[in-house]
Design a protein around this motif. Structure first.
Motif, PDB file in Angstrom:
ATOM      1  N   TYR A 170       0.818  -1.216   0.000  1.00 60.70           N
ATOM      2  CA  TYR A 170       0.000   0.000   0.000  1.00 60.70           C
ATOM      3  C   TYR A 170       0.852   1.266   0.000  1.00 60.70           C
ATOM      4  O   TYR A 170       0.327   2.367   0.124  1.00 60.70           O
ATOM      5  CB  TYR A 170      -0.921   0.017   1.219  1.00 60.70           C
ATOM      6  CG  TYR A 170      -2.117  -0.908   1.111  1.00 60.70           C
ATOM      7  CD1 TYR A 170      -3.130  -0.656   0.195  1.00 60.70           C
ATOM      8  CD2 TYR A 170      -2.222  -2.027   1.919  1.00 60.70           C
ATOM      9  CE1 TYR A 170      -4.227  -1.500   0.102  1.00 60.70           C
ATOM     10  CE2 TYR A 170      -3.319  -2.878   1.827  1.00 60.70           C
ATOM     11  CZ  TYR A 170      -4.317  -2.607   0.916  1.00 60.70           C
ATOM     12  OH  TYR A 170      -5.411  -3.439   0.818  1.00 60.70           O
ATOM     13  N   LEU A 171       2.169   1.139  -0.107  1.00 59.88           N
ATOM     14  CA  LEU A 171       3.049   2.302  -0.066  1.00 59.88           C
ATOM     15  C   LEU A 171       2.897   3.132  -1.342  1.00 59.88           C
ATOM     16  O   LEU A 171       2.628   2.603  -2.420  1.00 59.88           O
ATOM     17  CB  LEU A 171       4.500   1.861   0.096  1.00 59.88           C
ATOM     18  CG  LEU A 171       4.811   1.058   1.371  1.00 59.88           C
ATOM     19  CD1 LEU A 171       6.252   0.581   1.353  1.00 59.88           C
ATOM     20  CD2 LEU A 171       4.536   1.888   2.620  1.00 59.88           C
ATOM     21  N   GLY A 172       3.093   4.459  -1.183  1.00 61.12           N
ATOM     22  CA  GLY A 172       3.064   5.337  -2.343  1.00 61.12           C
ATOM     23  C   GLY A 172       1.662   5.568  -2.875  1.00 61.12           C
ATOM     24  O   GLY A 172       0.663   5.417  -2.177  1.00 61.12           O
ATOM     25  N   PRO A 173       1.563   5.933  -4.164  1.00 58.66           N
ATOM     26  CA  PRO A 173       0.247   6.226  -4.742  1.00 58.66           C
ATOM     27  C   PRO A 173      -0.562   4.944  -4.911  1.00 58.66           C
ATOM     28  O   PRO A 173      -0.022   3.900  -5.257  1.00 58.66           O
ATOM     29  CB  PRO A 173       0.588   6.857  -6.093  1.00 58.66           C
ATOM     30  CG  PRO A 173       1.917   6.268  -6.450  1.00 58.66           C
ATOM     31  CD  PRO A 173       2.659   6.100  -5.157  1.00 58.66           C
ATOM     32  N   CYS A 174      -1.856   5.045  -4.684  1.00 59.70           N
ATOM     33  CA  CYS A 174      -2.714   3.864  -4.789  1.00 59.70           C
ATOM     34  C   CYS A 174      -3.602   3.928  -6.019  1.00 59.70           C
ATOM     35  O   CYS A 174      -3.832   2.913  -6.683  1.00 59.70           O
ATOM     36  CB  CYS A 174      -3.583   3.723  -3.529  1.00 59.70           C
ATOM     37  SG  CYS A 174      -4.687   2.298  -3.544  1.00 59.70           S
ATOM     38  N   ARG A 175      -4.120   5.096  -6.295  1.00 57.38           N
ATOM     39  CA  ARG A 175      -5.050   5.231  -7.412  1.00 57.38           C
ATOM     40  C   ARG A 175      -4.327   5.020  -8.737  1.00 57.38           C
ATOM     41  O   ARG A 175      -3.306   5.625  -9.014  1.00 57.38           O
ATOM     42  CB  ARG A 175      -5.691   6.611  -7.398  1.00 57.38           C
ATOM     43  CG  ARG A 175      -6.513   6.889  -6.132  1.00 57.38           C
ATOM     44  CD  ARG A 175      -6.878   8.356  -6.032  1.00 57.38           C
ATOM     45  NE  ARG A 175      -7.651   8.647  -4.837  1.00 57.38           N
ATOM     46  CZ  ARG A 175      -7.875   9.878  -4.388  1.00 57.38           C
ATOM     47  NH1 ARG A 175      -7.391  10.918  -5.050  1.00 57.38           N
ATOM     48  NH2 ARG A 175      -8.579  10.067  -3.294  1.00 57.38           N
ATOM     49  N   GLY A 176      -4.870   4.134  -9.537  1.00 61.90           N
ATOM     50  CA  GLY A 176      -4.275   3.843 -10.835  1.00 61.90           C
ATOM     51  C   GLY A 176      -5.341   3.652 -11.886  1.00 61.90           C
ATOM     52  O   GLY A 176      -6.492   4.050 -11.723  1.00 61.90           O
ATOM     53  N   GLU A 177      -4.960   3.015 -12.994  1.00 62.92           N
ATOM     54  CA  GLU A 177      -5.908   2.793 -14.084  1.00 62.92           C
ATOM     55  C   GLU A 177      -6.990   1.803 -13.678  1.00 62.92           C
ATOM     56  O   GLU A 177      -8.132   1.913 -14.101  1.00 62.92           O
ATOM     57  CB  GLU A 177      -5.160   2.278 -15.319  1.00 62.92           C
ATOM     58  CG  GLU A 177      -4.192   3.297 -15.909  1.00 62.92           C
ATOM     59  CD  GLU A 177      -3.513   2.769 -17.145  1.00 62.92           C
ATOM     60  OE1 GLU A 177      -3.812   1.614 -17.543  1.00 62.92           O
ATOM     61  OE2 GLU A 177      -2.693   3.499 -17.731  1.00 62.92           O
ATOM     62  N   ARG A 178      -6.645   0.838 -12.838  1.00 60.87           N
ATOM     63  CA  ARG A 178      -7.600  -0.189 -12.440  1.00 60.87           C
ATOM     64  C   ARG A 178      -8.011   0.035 -10.989  1.00 60.87           C
ATOM     65  O   ARG A 178      -7.158   0.215 -10.128  1.00 60.87           O
ATOM     66  CB  ARG A 178      -6.975  -1.571 -12.598  1.00 60.87           C
ATOM     67  CG  ARG A 178      -7.936  -2.714 -12.292  1.00 60.87           C
ATOM     68  CD  ARG A 178      -7.291  -4.061 -12.594  1.00 60.87           C
ATOM     69  NE  ARG A 178      -8.187  -5.155 -12.281  1.00 60.87           N
ATOM     70  CZ  ARG A 178      -7.886  -6.446 -12.480  1.00 60.87           C
ATOM     71  NH1 ARG A 178      -6.701  -6.765 -12.976  1.00 60.87           N
ATOM     72  NH2 ARG A 178      -8.759  -7.389 -12.177  1.00 60.87           N
TER      73      ARG A 178
END
Length: 587
Positions: free
Chosen positions: A273-281
């Protein structure tokens, strides 16, 4: 020894120390408002870190990198200067020059913030409980401008306004007192002011506390406990039914607020869960301050919702839905260590930030509360003076929730005092009667070889609070997260861990049908519930009854249904099935 022989040794020590520091992972351990906490336009935030390399890291907030001029560093603390007119609440994470990313935390730009007492600002009262000496909160009558009236009272009594829960008209004051005698005298004077509804006194130690069962309580293996709630059946149903070819179910993202302190991101359960979570999926996202051990209360509660699978330790229900997930956001937040007042401040901010489900795995008993055996409850107790203030604060919160956010549901643990949940003489907040509060008790697996839907498959967890205010039960025992992968976690038990089981399935139901209102969610949970315990007769509750008895109206008005009169046990699979069916009925 000669100086030229000493220097190389020191050089090696310094190099080893540098390498050790460099190897320490980058983590955010604290996030607090600082400076003027009442400023609505320009907010200052202090970010406590560990593992921070040299230089100032990149600070990411809600997908944007903050300008370097907005960030200053003082040792391991970063100070952020934020313009609220140009920014929104969202996940905050750090990235150092080497590309290492920190854990993401949720930064709310809403107006509710209270300050905790330090170790030197508390004392023991006559009940032997730790209480704040010079910090109190005023609940101002709604016809008054809260801040203006709080400032007037502060000027009158030589106090200072230091915190606020603005939507509730609650303002925190630091009083000019040095002991409890002076504080109580000033509290009486403040309470007599016509503009003051209540004075909230905080009785919480500045150190960490949590609501779990006593260490000597009997525990059961955590692996098979969730079978009693059809956990895996529910995960399988969601993964297969949502993307079904012939009748796919469109789903919506849901934001869940968990009122806890922190989560250990060094544990394998949370390491990705480190760093950015929101992505394309779409996927499950987790935002929290970093803890220093994997089996803490916050890590275990959050793990029931969001822990990785097949890593040992905990297993997160929402994480298991990821193949068909619309994107669940699990926000672990507690505002500060200022006790119940901070819990409410965090809850208000989260609701204003779009949270639909609040998980409250906490509660308090009044001094003198009796358990089912007639003995006094000795855990998480507060004085009558403090309880009266908390009751007013909680009432104001639920009134505000009903008026401004009627679609939000709060899932609360029944408590672990083997006592009663349905009266404020015993416990808060579970005693409140409102459609927006669901109360969860705990059960454990029985030793009888019967089918999962048999009432004898489980028994009431001995420590779980009871009575008709409890809406439903769930498995009370869970395996905690571990420091190493593929290890079996220690078993923790309590209604604290049954609560996120219900919160998780409610979030999944809302993802299927966002139109569901709190009273409809309760109805679907009760209609889908399995049972436990013996047959009920609707007489006054005794030690064998756990929840409100199932009514004929919850079984298609069949008076002779075998479930009528028994206590309700969570069936996660059927609850999701009913949520799918409700799409054609709730519009």
């Amino acid at each position: 020894m000669l100086p030229h022989l000493i220097a190389p040794g020191f050089a090696l020590l310094a190099l080893a120390s540098t390498l050790a520091i460099a190897a320490e992972p980058l983590r955010i351990t604290g996030l607090q408002r600082c400076g003027d906490v009442l400023s609505a336009v320009q907010q200052q935030w202090c970010v406590s870190t560990r593992g921070l390399a040299q230089g100032t890291p990149g600070v990411h907030l809600d997908g944007h990198v903050l300008p370097a001029a907005r960030v200053t560093r003082d040792g391991d603390t970063l100070r952020l200067n934020l313009d609220t007119a140009r920014l929104d609440s969202g996940p905050l994470w750090l990235q150092d020059a080497g590309g290492q990313a920190s854990n993401p935390v949720w930064l709310s730009l809403k107006a509710s913030h209270v300050v905790p007492a330090g170790p030197g600002e508390v004392a023991k009262n006559m009940d032997g409980l730790t209480t704040y000496v010079d910090l109190v909160s005023l609940l101002i009558e709604e016809r008054h401008d809260g801040l203006q009236e709080a400032q007037r009272l502060a000027d009158k009594y030589g106090a200072k306004v230091v915190g606020a829960i603005a939507p509730l008209n609650v303002y925190q004051l630091r009083l000019p007192v040095s002991d409890l005698v002076q504080r109580d005298a000033m509290v009486l004077r403040l309470g007599s002011e016509v503009s003051v509804d209540a004075v909230v006194i905080e009785e919480s130690a500045p150190e960490k506390g949590e609501e779990r069962e006593p260490a000597d309580a009997q525990a059961r293996p955590g692996g098979e406990e969730w079978a009693a709630n059809r956990f895996m059946d529910a995960v399988n149903f969601y993964q297969r039914r949502i993307p079904a070819r012939d009748a796919a179910v469109p789903v919506s993202p849901v934001r869940i607020g968990v009122i806890e302190r922190d989560v250990d991101f060094d544990a394998p359960d949370f390491a990705d869960y480190l760093g950015p979570c929101r992505g394309e999926r779409p996927r499950t996202c987790l935002y929290a301050r970093d803890a220093d051990k994997p089996d803490g209360h916050g890590s275990t509660v959050a793990g029931v919702l969001a822990a990785r699978w097949e890593q040992g330790g905990n297993t997160g229900f929402l994480r298991g839905l990821d193949p068909a997930s619309p994107g669940f956001e699990v926000i672990v937040e507690r505002n500060s260590d200022a006790g119940i007042t901070a819990n409410i401040a965090a809850s208000v901010n989260l609701v204003e930030d779009g949270v639909r489900v609040l998980n409250w795995s906490w509660g308090i008993h009044r001094v003198g509360a009796k358990n089912v055996e007639g003995d006094e409850v000795d855990s998480l107790v507060r004085s009558g003076l403090a309880m009266s203030g908390y009751e007013e604060l909680l009432e104001e919160f639920f009134l505000w929730l009903r008026k401004e956010h009627p679609d939000v549901v709060v899932i609360n643990s029944a408590g672990n005092g083997a006592s009663y949940s349905g009266t404020d003489e015993y416990r808060l907040p579970s005693s409140f009667v409102t459609e927006q509060l669901l109360v969860v008790g705990g059960h454990q697996r029985s030793e009888r070889p019967v089918a999962v839907d048999d009432p004898a498959y489980v028994v009431k967890r001995a420590a779980s609070n009871i009575d008709a205010r409890v809406d439903i039960t769930a498995a009370a025992c869970v395996q905690a997260s571990t420091a190493q992968a593929d290890q079996r976690g220690e078993v923790h038990c309590g209604t604290s861990y049954a609560t996120p089981m219900v919160a998780g399935v409610v979030a999944a139901m809302l993802s299927i049908n966002p139109r569901l209102q709190p009273e409809q969610l309760r109805l679907l949970l009760r209609r889908s519930a399995m049972t436990l315990g013996g047959e009920g007769d609707f007489e006054p509750m005794d030690a064998e009854d756990l929840t409100a008895p199932i009514l004929p109206s919850e079984r298609n008005y069949q008076l002779n249904d075998k479930d009528v009169g028994r206590s309700a046990r969570l069936d996660m699979h059927k609850a999701l099935d009913l949520a799918v069916q409700s799409r054609d009925r709730v519009r």
